[in-house]
Design a protein around this motif. Structure first.
Motif, mmCIF file in Angstrom:
data_model
loop_
_atom_site.group_PDB
_atom_site.id
_atom_site.type_symbol
_atom_site.label_atom_id
_atom_site.label_comp_id
_atom_site.label_asym_id
_atom_site.label_seq_id
_atom_site.Cartn_x
_atom_site.Cartn_y
_atom_site.Cartn_z
ATOM 1 N N ARG B 52 1.621 23.522 -1.596
ATOM 2 C CA ARG B 52 0.138 24.033 -1.890
ATOM 3 C C ARG B 52 -1.474 23.139 -2.158
ATOM 4 N N ALA B 53 -0.937 21.752 -2.793
ATOM 5 C CA ALA B 53 -2.030 21.112 -3.450
ATOM 6 C C ALA B 53 -2.101 19.725 -2.135
ATOM 7 N N TRP B 54 -0.434 19.731 -1.672
ATOM 8 C CA TRP B 54 0.095 18.805 -0.692
ATOM 9 C C TRP B 54 -1.203 19.113 0.923
ATOM 10 N N LEU B 55 -1.095 20.042 0.981
ATOM 11 C CA LEU B 55 -1.369 21.198 1.803
ATOM 12 C C LEU B 55 -3.321 21.098 2.570
ATOM 13 N N GLY B 56 -4.053 21.439 0.576
ATOM 14 C CA GLY B 56 -5.533 21.022 0.515
ATOM 15 C C GLY B 56 -5.735 19.774 1.030
ATOM 16 N N LEU B 57 -4.926 18.367 0.634
ATOM 17 C CA LEU B 57 -4.624 17.790 0.184
ATOM 18 C C LEU B 57 -5.047 16.971 2.370
ATOM 19 N N VAL B 58 -4.009 17.379 2.573
ATOM 20 C CA VAL B 58 -3.757 16.438 4.185
ATOM 21 C C VAL B 58 -5.073 16.971 5.212
ATOM 22 N N GLY B 59 -5.645 17.877 5.369
ATOM 23 C CA GLY B 59 -6.554 18.486 5.993
ATOM 24 C C GLY B 59 -8.053 17.835 5.612
ATOM 25 N N THR B 60 -8.388 16.627 4.412
ATOM 26 C CA THR B 60 -8.616 15.608 4.089
ATOM 27 C C THR B 60 -9.324 14.539 4.749
ATOM 28 N N ALA B 61 -10.197 14.128 5.285
ATOM 29 C CA ALA B 61 -10.831 12.397 5.712
ATOM 30 C C ALA B 61 -10.586 11.697 4.482
ATOM 31 N N ARG B 62 -10.531 12.662 3.398
ATOM 32 C CA ARG B 62 -10.715 11.433 1.966
ATOM 33 C C ARG B 62 -8.968 11.076 1.655
ATOM 34 N N PHE B 63 -7.979 11.768 2.382
ATOM 35 C CA PHE B 63 -6.639 11.875 2.366
ATOM 36 C C PHE B 63 -6.134 10.054 3.227
ATOM 37 N N TRP B 64 -6.801 10.734 4.561
ATOM 38 C CA TRP B 64 -6.585 10.190 5.621
ATOM 39 C C TRP B 64 -6.965 8.494 4.877
ATOM 40 N N THR B 65 -7.508 8.055 4.527
ATOM 41 C CA THR B 65 -8.008 7.038 4.395
ATOM 42 C C THR B 65 -7.614 6.589 3.637
ATOM 43 N N ALA B 66 -7.004 7.107 2.692
ATOM 44 C CA ALA B 66 -6.252 6.808 1.630
ATOM 45 C C ALA B 66 -4.753 6.487 2.108
ATOM 46 N N VAL B 67 -3.820 7.080 2.857
ATOM 47 C CA VAL B 67 -2.862 6.860 2.881
ATOM 48 C C VAL B 67 -3.418 5.603 4.313
ATOM 49 N N GLY B 68 -4.508 5.373 5.257
ATOM 50 C CA GLY B 68 -4.442 3.678 6.013
ATOM 51 C C GLY B 68 -4.573 3.253 5.146
ATOM 52 N N GLY B 69 -5.804 3.182 4.806
ATOM 53 C CA GLY B 69 -5.998 2.203 3.424
ATOM 54 C C GLY B 69 -3.971 0.922 2.304
ATOM 55 N N SER B 70 -4.085 2.412 2.386
ATOM 56 C CA SER B 70 -2.508 1.810 1.245
ATOM 57 C C SER B 70 -1.678 0.879 1.926
ATOM 58 N N PHE B 71 -1.918 1.788 3.190
ATOM 59 C CA PHE B 71 -0.847 1.534 4.434
ATOM 60 C C PHE B 71 -0.702 0.080 4.535
ATOM 61 N N LEU B 72 -2.215 -0.477 4.530
ATOM 62 C CA LEU B 72 -2.393 -1.583 5.196
ATOM 63 C C LEU B 72 -2.599 -2.527 3.781
ATOM 64 N N ARG B 73 -2.650 -2.068 3.294
ATOM 65 C CA ARG B 73 -2.261 -3.379 2.131
ATOM 66 C C ARG B 73 -0.695 -3.313 1.582
ATOM 67 N N VAL B 74 -0.026 -2.238 1.649
ATOM 68 C CA VAL B 74 1.563 -2.223 1.660
ATOM 69 C C VAL B 74 2.126 -3.520 2.770
ATOM 70 N N LEU B 75 1.125 -3.251 4.162
ATOM 71 C CA LEU B 75 1.860 -4.244 5.589
ATOM 72 C C LEU B 75 1.219 -5.625 4.702
ATOM 73 N N GLU B 76 0.434 -5.866 4.515
ATOM 74 C CA GLU B 76 -0.044 -7.070 4.059
ATOM 75 C C GLU B 76 0.530 -8.074 3.096
ATOM 76 N N ALA B 77 1.354 -7.286 1.871
ATOM 77 C CA ALA B 77 1.882 -7.560 0.809
ATOM 78 C C ALA B 77 3.085 -7.899 1.963
ATOM 79 N N PHE B 78 3.601 -6.981 1.805
ATOM 80 C CA PHE B 78 4.858 -6.468 2.723
ATOM 81 C C PHE B 78 5.156 -8.144 3.841
ATOM 82 N N LEU B 79 3.748 -8.095 5.167
ATOM 83 C CA LEU B 79 3.960 -9.699 5.848
ATOM 84 C C LEU B 79 4.253 -10.955 4.768
ATOM 85 N N ILE B 80 2.983 -11.072 3.937
ATOM 86 C CA ILE B 80 2.813 -12.259 4.165
ATOM 87 C C ILE B 80 4.048 -12.367 2.160
#
Lengths: 235, 267
Positions: B52-80
């Motif tokens: 229920r908490a997750w479904l509440g988060l998925v609809g928010t812009a904050r969630f997707w910004t967090a997903v995108g931000g963390s994903f990019l950081r992981v990608l950057e760290a992984f590549l380097i």
């Protein structure tokens, strides 16, 4: 003319070669036969410059180009037949010449049409022919063969030796081959150097004054040389 | 007359799937039973409360910004860390002097606790780069060791052949060393990816950059919203799984592409 003079090799306390001496005419085939573990491959490695002898000298090999054919084909399994040839030739300055030699020797080794096959897709005999083609494709003055005709059945061996002679007659490098099979040596070589048990010393040198056309298996013309070899090997 | 058309159904593949699904089912059941025994959403929420908490988060812009931000950081760290580790691993495998030079550094980095590294990085870097720096330092020795071990494990007979034919170093690197090391590199990359997610999110929890899964997790903890902490954690695990799947697919495609280039060029 290539001269190997009084070459000895010792690995720690183990004496492998003891004052080996013989000479090779340019463009000839010399076979080295002897018991297993008598230091035949060690001699090839010394000639190739992979090992420094403990004593003795080699002359005529300075500034000469070498090529090598191993007992196992030593092919990169992830590269195609052509890729394996080009890999070995990648050190040549002229890439066009390398490509031409690659295609020419693939064809002459009977591998035309298999250029893009990878080694696991080729039969054992074809892999051996590919290794021979690679050895000949490398422009070399001296070709070293280490048990290159073993680990195949009789028919494949005959096929492989025919391929070898065809290629050798076109390029005429000086060949030093190591074999434990005296029939291979009798079929191909101009002279046969016989090693004793370790530490190997030159038990004798047998010249084969018979043209290669007359050297079919069991040919009477080879009988004296064969008998001399048996005597030197103590068989 | 005996029937020569023998049929061997492939039960093994189906059973593997079934065991996987059964594993998830058992995990959820144990979680549910544990939550029921505890009886407090604050300490251990049920799977349904987390969903229920997750479904509440998925609809928010904050969630997707967090997903995108963390994903990019992981990608950057992984590549380097991948590129850096492959370079130092290759150089170490080629030259024992480089190996000796880098050995104390690698030992030092491996022995450093992740949290100490993150705390130090907070003095040196802006909040958004702290997780990346920490993940690179944790991941790069893994790739270094994998590449080094892979190249050292190449067939010595092929190496001797290459030396006898005087194959240039660049060709040897591309056609012998790296293909020989490929399974090791792939295993190292897979380990780095998992490690990067863990360290990046841990770094985000401490450094609190904007647009980060770890920041969301920390905020939920401070607000005592345990189901949301679980929801952020589940998102991290899911993203880690997806990125590993992408990595394996990409590595297979890369291997096919290398084979195709070699096929076309003859090397």
């Amino acid at each position: 003319m290539f001269e190997i003079t009084s070459v000895s090799m010792r690995f720690g306390p183990l004496e492998v070669l003891d004052r080996i001496s013989f000479s090779m005419e340019s463009g000839s085939i010399t076979a080295v036969v002897g018991p297993s573990g008598s230091g035949k491959t060690t001699l090839l490695n010394i000639v190739a410059g992979l090992l420094l002898p403990s004593s003795g000298s080699l002359s005529g090999f300075e500034n000469k180009r070498f090529s090598y054919c191993f007992q196992d084909p030593r092919l990169l399994p992830w590269l195609s037949a052509k890729g394996n040839m080009m890999y070995a030739l990648s050190g040549l300055d002229d890439s066009t010449m390398a490509e031409q030699r690659c295609m020419r020797f693939l064809k002459e080794a009977g591998l035309a049409g298999f250029e893009h096959y990878k080694p696991p897709q080729l039969s054992g005999g074809m892999q051996k022919r590919l290794a021979l083609a690679r050895a000949f494709a490398m422009p070399a003055d001296v070709l070293l063969l280490d048990e290159a005709f073993t680990a195949v059945d009789f028919r494949q061996k005959q096929d492989l030796m025919r391929t070898f002679l065809d290629l050798w007659q076109k390029e005429k490098p000086t060949v030093l081959m190591v074999t434990h099979d005296i029939h291979d040596a009798l079929s191909l070589a101009d002279q046969i150097v016989v090693f004793s048990d370790r530490p190997a010393h030159g038990a004798g040198i047998v010249s084969i004054p018979v043209s290669r056309e007359q050297r079919s298996l069991g040919a009477p013309a080879l009988a004296p040389a064969e008998q001399e070899l048996f005597n030197l090997l103590g068989i | 007359m005996p029937n020569s058309n023998r049929h061997f159904p492939d039960h093994a593949g189906r059973r593997t799937w079934l065991w996987g699904i059964a594993g998830i089912g058992i995990f959820l059941l144990v979680w549910q039973l544990g939550a029921a025994a505890v009886g407090s959403h604050l300490i251990l929420p049920t799977p349904a409360a987390m969903l229920r908490a997750w479904l509440g988060l998925v609809g928010t812009a904050r969630f997707w910004t967090a997903v995108g931000g963390s994903f990019l950081r992981v990608l950057e760290a992984f590549l380097i860390s991948s590129v850096l580790g492959m370079i130092t691993g290759t150089l170490s495998a080629w030259d024992s002097r480089v190996e000796s030079l880098l050995a104390p550094l690698m030992t030092g980095i491996r022995a450093t606790p992740v949290l100490a590294l993150i705390l130090l990085a907070m003095f040196w870097f802006p909040a958004s780069q702290v997780p990346v720096f920490s993940a690179v330092l944790m991941g790069f020795p893994v790739m270094h060791t994998s590449t080094y071990a892979g190249i050292r494990a190449r067939d010595p007979r092929l190496l001797e052949m290459s030396r006898l034919f005087a194959v240039p170093r660049r060709t040897r690197l591309l056609s012998l060393d790296l293909p020989s090391a490929w399974p090791y590199i792939l295993s190292g990359a897979s380990n780095i990816l998992g490690l990067s997610w863990k360290v990046v999110v841990a770094g985000e929890v401490l450094s609190q950059p904007s647009g980060a899964l770890g920041s969301g997790m920390q905020e939920a903890r401070l607000m005592l919203e345990t189901p949301f902490v679980f929801a952020w954690a589940a998102t991290t695990i899911t993203l880690c799984g997806i990125s590993e799947f992408i990595l394996h697919s990409a590595s297979k495609a890369a291997w096919r592409a290398i084979g195709s280039v070699q096929h076309q060029t003859g090397v």
